[in-house]
Design a protein around this motif. Sequence first.
Motif, PDB file in Angstrom:
ATOM      1  N   PRO A 174      -5.839   8.718   4.835  1.00  0.00           N
ATOM      2  CA  PRO A 174      -6.038   7.272   4.677  1.00  0.00           C
ATOM      3  C   PRO A 174      -4.827   6.457   5.093  1.00  0.00           C
ATOM      4  O   PRO A 174      -4.964   5.307   5.485  1.00  0.00           O
ATOM      5  CB  PRO A 174      -6.316   7.130   3.171  1.00  0.00           C
ATOM      6  CG  PRO A 174      -5.648   8.318   2.546  1.00  0.00           C
ATOM      7  CD  PRO A 174      -5.772   9.423   3.544  1.00  0.00           C
ATOM      8  N   LEU A 175      -3.629   7.050   4.979  1.00  0.00           N
ATOM      9  CA  LEU A 175      -2.405   6.344   5.351  1.00  0.00           C
ATOM     10  C   LEU A 175      -1.686   7.117   6.444  1.00  0.00           C
ATOM     11  O   LEU A 175      -1.520   8.339   6.354  1.00  0.00           O
ATOM     12  CB  LEU A 175      -1.478   6.177   4.153  1.00  0.00           C
ATOM     13  CG  LEU A 175      -1.876   5.152   3.091  1.00  0.00           C
ATOM     14  CD1 LEU A 175      -0.920   5.211   1.920  1.00  0.00           C
ATOM     15  CD2 LEU A 175      -1.916   3.746   3.680  1.00  0.00           C
TER      16      LEU A 175
ATOM     17  N   ARG B  77       0.838  -1.208   0.000  1.00  0.00           N
ATOM     18  CA  ARG B  77       0.000   0.000   0.000  1.00  0.00           C
ATOM     19  C   ARG B  77       0.867   1.250   0.000  1.00  0.00           C
ATOM     20  O   ARG B  77       0.550   2.233  -0.680  1.00  0.00           O
ATOM     21  CB  ARG B  77      -0.927   0.003   1.226  1.00  0.00           C
ATOM     22  CG  ARG B  77      -1.995  -1.062   1.216  1.00  0.00           C
ATOM     23  CD  ARG B  77      -3.242  -0.641   1.964  1.00  0.00           C
ATOM     24  NE  ARG B  77      -3.008  -0.317   3.354  1.00  0.00           N
ATOM     25  CZ  ARG B  77      -3.080  -1.189   4.358  1.00  0.00           C
ATOM     26  NH1 ARG B  77      -3.352  -2.467   4.093  1.00  0.00           N
ATOM     27  NH2 ARG B  77      -2.886  -0.820   5.600  1.00  0.00           N
TER      28      ARG B  77
ATOM     29  N   GLU C 250       0.375   1.484  11.242  1.00  0.00           N
ATOM     30  CA  GLU C 250      -0.387   1.699  10.007  1.00  0.00           C
ATOM     31  C   GLU C 250      -1.640   0.838   9.978  1.00  0.00           C
ATOM     32  O   GLU C 250      -2.714   1.278   9.534  1.00  0.00           O
ATOM     33  CB  GLU C 250       0.495   1.407   8.800  1.00  0.00           C
ATOM     34  CG  GLU C 250      -0.096   1.789   7.454  1.00  0.00           C
ATOM     35  CD  GLU C 250      -0.135   3.298   7.223  1.00  0.00           C
ATOM     36  OE1 GLU C 250      -1.231   3.879   7.388  1.00  0.00           O
ATOM     37  OE2 GLU C 250       0.916   3.879   6.889  1.00  0.00           O
ATOM     38  N   GLU C 251      -1.530  -0.390  10.443  1.00  0.00           N
ATOM     39  CA  GLU C 251      -2.685  -1.282  10.457  1.00  0.00           C
ATOM     40  C   GLU C 251      -3.744  -0.789  11.434  1.00  0.00           C
ATOM     41  O   GLU C 251      -4.947  -0.804  11.127  1.00  0.00           O
ATOM     42  CB  GLU C 251      -2.237  -2.703  10.820  1.00  0.00           C
ATOM     43  CG  GLU C 251      -3.347  -3.734  10.828  1.00  0.00           C
ATOM     44  CD  GLU C 251      -3.889  -4.045   9.437  1.00  0.00           C
ATOM     45  OE1 GLU C 251      -4.881  -4.821   9.353  1.00  0.00           O
ATOM     46  OE2 GLU C 251      -3.354  -3.532   8.441  1.00  0.00           O
TER      47      GLU C 251
ATOM     48  N   SER D  90     -11.196   4.021   9.414  1.00  0.00           N
ATOM     49  CA  SER D  90     -12.414   3.518   8.775  1.00  0.00           C
ATOM     50  C   SER D  90     -13.647   3.788   9.615  1.00  0.00           C
ATOM     51  O   SER D  90     -14.746   3.915   9.088  1.00  0.00           O
ATOM     52  CB  SER D  90     -12.290   2.019   8.511  1.00  0.00           C
ATOM     53  OG  SER D  90     -12.315   1.296   9.730  1.00  0.00           O
TER      54      SER D  90
ATOM     55  N   TRP E 204      -4.098   2.301  12.394  1.00  0.00           N
ATOM     56  CA  TRP E 204      -4.585   3.566  11.838  1.00  0.00           C
ATOM     57  C   TRP E 204      -5.691   3.324  10.810  1.00  0.00           C
ATOM     58  O   TRP E 204      -6.704   4.033  10.782  1.00  0.00           O
ATOM     59  CB  TRP E 204      -3.425   4.318  11.209  1.00  0.00           C
ATOM     60  CG  TRP E 204      -3.779   5.637  10.583  1.00  0.00           C
ATOM     61  CD1 TRP E 204      -4.169   5.851   9.299  1.00  0.00           C
ATOM     62  CD2 TRP E 204      -3.768   6.916  11.219  1.00  0.00           C
ATOM     63  NE1 TRP E 204      -4.392   7.181   9.077  1.00  0.00           N
ATOM     64  CE2 TRP E 204      -4.163   7.872  10.249  1.00  0.00           C
ATOM     65  CE3 TRP E 204      -3.458   7.349  12.508  1.00  0.00           C
ATOM     66  CZ2 TRP E 204      -4.244   9.226  10.528  1.00  0.00           C
ATOM     67  CZ3 TRP E 204      -3.543   8.710  12.786  1.00  0.00           C
ATOM     68  CH2 TRP E 204      -3.934   9.622  11.815  1.00  0.00           C
ATOM     69  N   ALA E 205      -5.498   2.312   9.958  1.00  0.00           N
ATOM     70  CA  ALA E 205      -6.496   2.018   8.935  1.00  0.00           C
ATOM     71  C   ALA E 205      -7.829   1.643   9.568  1.00  0.00           C
ATOM     72  O   ALA E 205      -8.900   2.037   9.097  1.00  0.00           O
ATOM     73  CB  ALA E 205      -6.003   0.897   8.023  1.00  0.00           C
ATOM     74  N   THR E 206      -7.769   0.888  10.648  1.00  0.00           N
ATOM     75  CA  THR E 206      -8.998   0.491  11.333  1.00  0.00           C
ATOM     76  C   THR E 206      -9.636   1.686  12.022  1.00  0.00           C
ATOM     77  O   THR E 206     -10.855   1.871  11.968  1.00  0.00           O
ATOM     78  CB  THR E 206      -8.688  -0.614  12.360  1.00  0.00           C
ATOM     79  OG1 THR E 206      -8.015  -1.689  11.705  1.00  0.00           O
ATOM     80  CG2 THR E 206      -9.963  -1.134  12.985  1.00  0.00           C
TER      81      THR E 206
END
Length: 887
Positions: A724-725, A25, A706-707, A714, A709-711
């Motif tokens: 988003p990142l 990503r 990062e993982e 969302s 953060w993505a959750t």
Amino acid sequence: MAATTRRALAPRYDAASVEPAIYDRWLESGAFTPAAQPRPGAERFVITQPPPNVTGALHIGHALTATVEDVLIRYHRMRGDDTLWLPGVDHASIAAQFVLDRILAEEGETRASLGRDRYLERMWRFMDETRGVITGQHRRLGASLDWTRERFTMDEGSARAVRVAFKRLWDAGLAYRGEALVNWCPRCGTTISDLENVHHDEMGTLWTIRYHLEGADGRADPAAWISVATTRPETLLGDTAVAVHPGDERYEHLFGRSAILPFLGRRLPIVADEAVDREFGTGAVKITPAHDFDDHELAKRHGLSAISILDEAARINESGGEFAGLDRYEAREAIVERLRGMGDLEGEQPHGMVVGRCERCGTVVEPRLSVQWFIRVQPLAERALASVREGRTRIVPPRFEKVYAHWMENIHDWAVGRQLWWGHRIPAWYCPDGHITVTDAEAGPDACAECGRPAAELTRETDIFDTWFSSGLWPFSTLGWPDETPDMARFYPTTVMETGYDILFFWVARMMMLGLFCTGVEPFVTVYLHGMIRADGGAKMSKTKGNSTDPLTTIEAIGADALRYALVAGTSPGSDQRLTDAKLDGARNFTNKLWNTARFVLGARPEAAEPTGESSLAERWIRSRLAETVERATHQLDALDLGGYSATVHDFAWSEFADWFIEMAKVELRRADVTPGDRSRMWACAAEVLADLLRLAHPIMPFVTEEIWATLASGAPEITVGEPLLITAPWPRPDAREPAAEEEMAGVMELVRGVRNLRTGAGTPAGAWLPLAIAPANPAAATTIERARAYLEALARVRPIEVAAQEQAPPAVAASPLGAAWFPVAEGGVDGARRRGAEREELESGIERLRALLANPSFTSKAPPAVVAKERARLSELEERLRQLGG
């Protein structure tokens, strides 16, 4: 706000499945590549990656280098700086030859059988096969390098930079060709640098040999001699003198006389020199100027000749008389045996010595006279030394400035040639009339620069450059020098050169010298030197010793984030560290702690409601502590204190956020007497602090953050400001501190710790609820106690809390700024808790026994039904009593 998040974190963090997808990503986002134009006012931050050898696998030193640099790059990228981390690999002349030679041997070929052109074709195929290995390994580690700018020290741009740099040195009178003593590897067939000549403590032999004095007739006097001590008797064939110390009274009568060299009959003057160690052997030493660096310098002081007696393969040459053609060790045995037979071997004994061996093949290195290309470095060194002394380039840690200065002040001309095929060929052509033409033209000169002889009559130099020469141009050749490219204008000089302290002289100093000479400015602002990684016990990690840590194996076991954290935590620049199993386990536990804390926050989001009410003491405290943490972490990263930064992130994440605030948040989120708006406010605080914590931890632990953060993004985009990142999210900015909230909460925390210590001292069960009496220190303390009552109850496992008078306090109390606390000695107090603890243990034991009995088919199928029913009823009774007891 949405009632639930759209994604959920898995029960456990599985690095192996998460990390590769996250890296993909990042690559797809283009986050590693600087924007086409920097934002207005952005500061430059550039690191050129020290190019690892293309033939090697990633070792733990590479992992440390990549981690340190990636932490700095990610931080500055999040700060909005114009950030570039430029990757590359080194062609590694000797290392590549060593590896390829082994491959060729398996294929039934050699360098000689292939010839230069076919050999180089085979080497390029080998490079194509191996260049991607290091790249893939760095990606596995999470290195956010700008792969669109990846360079190779043998690419066309580097080749041109090498030619131009050498031509300018030649034109300036700083490059020349001459004879000198160099380190020679007989197996690799080339000179090697001091760095590649690795010294080992070994046990050898010290031989004492009689050199008969010259008699009146000019022949050896059989009755008079001087005894010399040597560890290399084969080199006596190249002796040109015997030396003693001028203050050694044992040899005063021999000053000015001569000895006769065994076998060859050469006359050897006996000279006095203060460099001779009177305590070594007999105090008299043989002088072999062509095969010993110290002897070479002594010979120059006394005008002695130098006779080379070894060829390129370390065989005795024609100057060795009857021993010509023998390998050096065969000659040693033959010479010792002949001396023994002549009665001139006076003694031999075991002797500890330091032996230099080739880093690549392990062959004993020989000092050897050779005609070489040199760089006259003193003028370059003076300028590079002034850059550090005058503060234009700083070295971290500063103590290495003295080491740098010592080297620069005692520098010798650089033997820049290597007798290999793989590498940049020295762009020099020889005329039959003895003229030398140097050109930077790729096709070579049109004619001799001095006499005009046509190119067809010129012969090109076969030697290549020392790998350190092309590496010395690395900070600017990678940006397009010698052309005035946009990258040169935008990214040069670079900001930080990060590498190990062991190559401060061999590489950093040469980059400084060549950078100043070629560009007119220092190639970097700061030199950051990391230390060596050592195994348990303090030994240097080595694959041959079997004590090294394989970074890729470690990543597979605990994840890249845990390895990165273990490499940086507790370190300081220039200091060695030990990478122990305990340190790796602690890093993995920290990764899991961060994951589990985030799981609670993400899973605890209440039903949708507008946040209302005033912030609680816990919220005010954690926001203030976050502000201080952001300030401190920012300062530490700016100061290149990565060990301090990692500790700051760890302490805040584990202790203040997870162990204290989250536990207090649980109380607030589960209380029945708070409004939905209060719950929403408390959760929003937890999520916002988590978001900033993820930003703070991202440089050192990029994957797990990062993982998470993505959750978080969302389900709560309003909290993560729509990024988003995480890699492109801005670095957090500190809010205003609230000293009053921090002071108030410090008192609560100290009181909780004190009560916990009382519990431990009293031996009460961890799960038992105890009544607590508190005598407030003052009215303000009483207010704080009341405000924090719910926290005290949950964190100290006490209920009810009674506000008492100081006079009621027993001798054993928990003292804190809020007052004194104690357990009332009553049925519900410590004694009662002990009794309940004993009763609980008895109940749990009985329940365990009955459950095992009723789970046994032999009992339930064979015992009478009434007996089985009785035991089931007994089990239910014990379970109910345990429930009532609070179990």
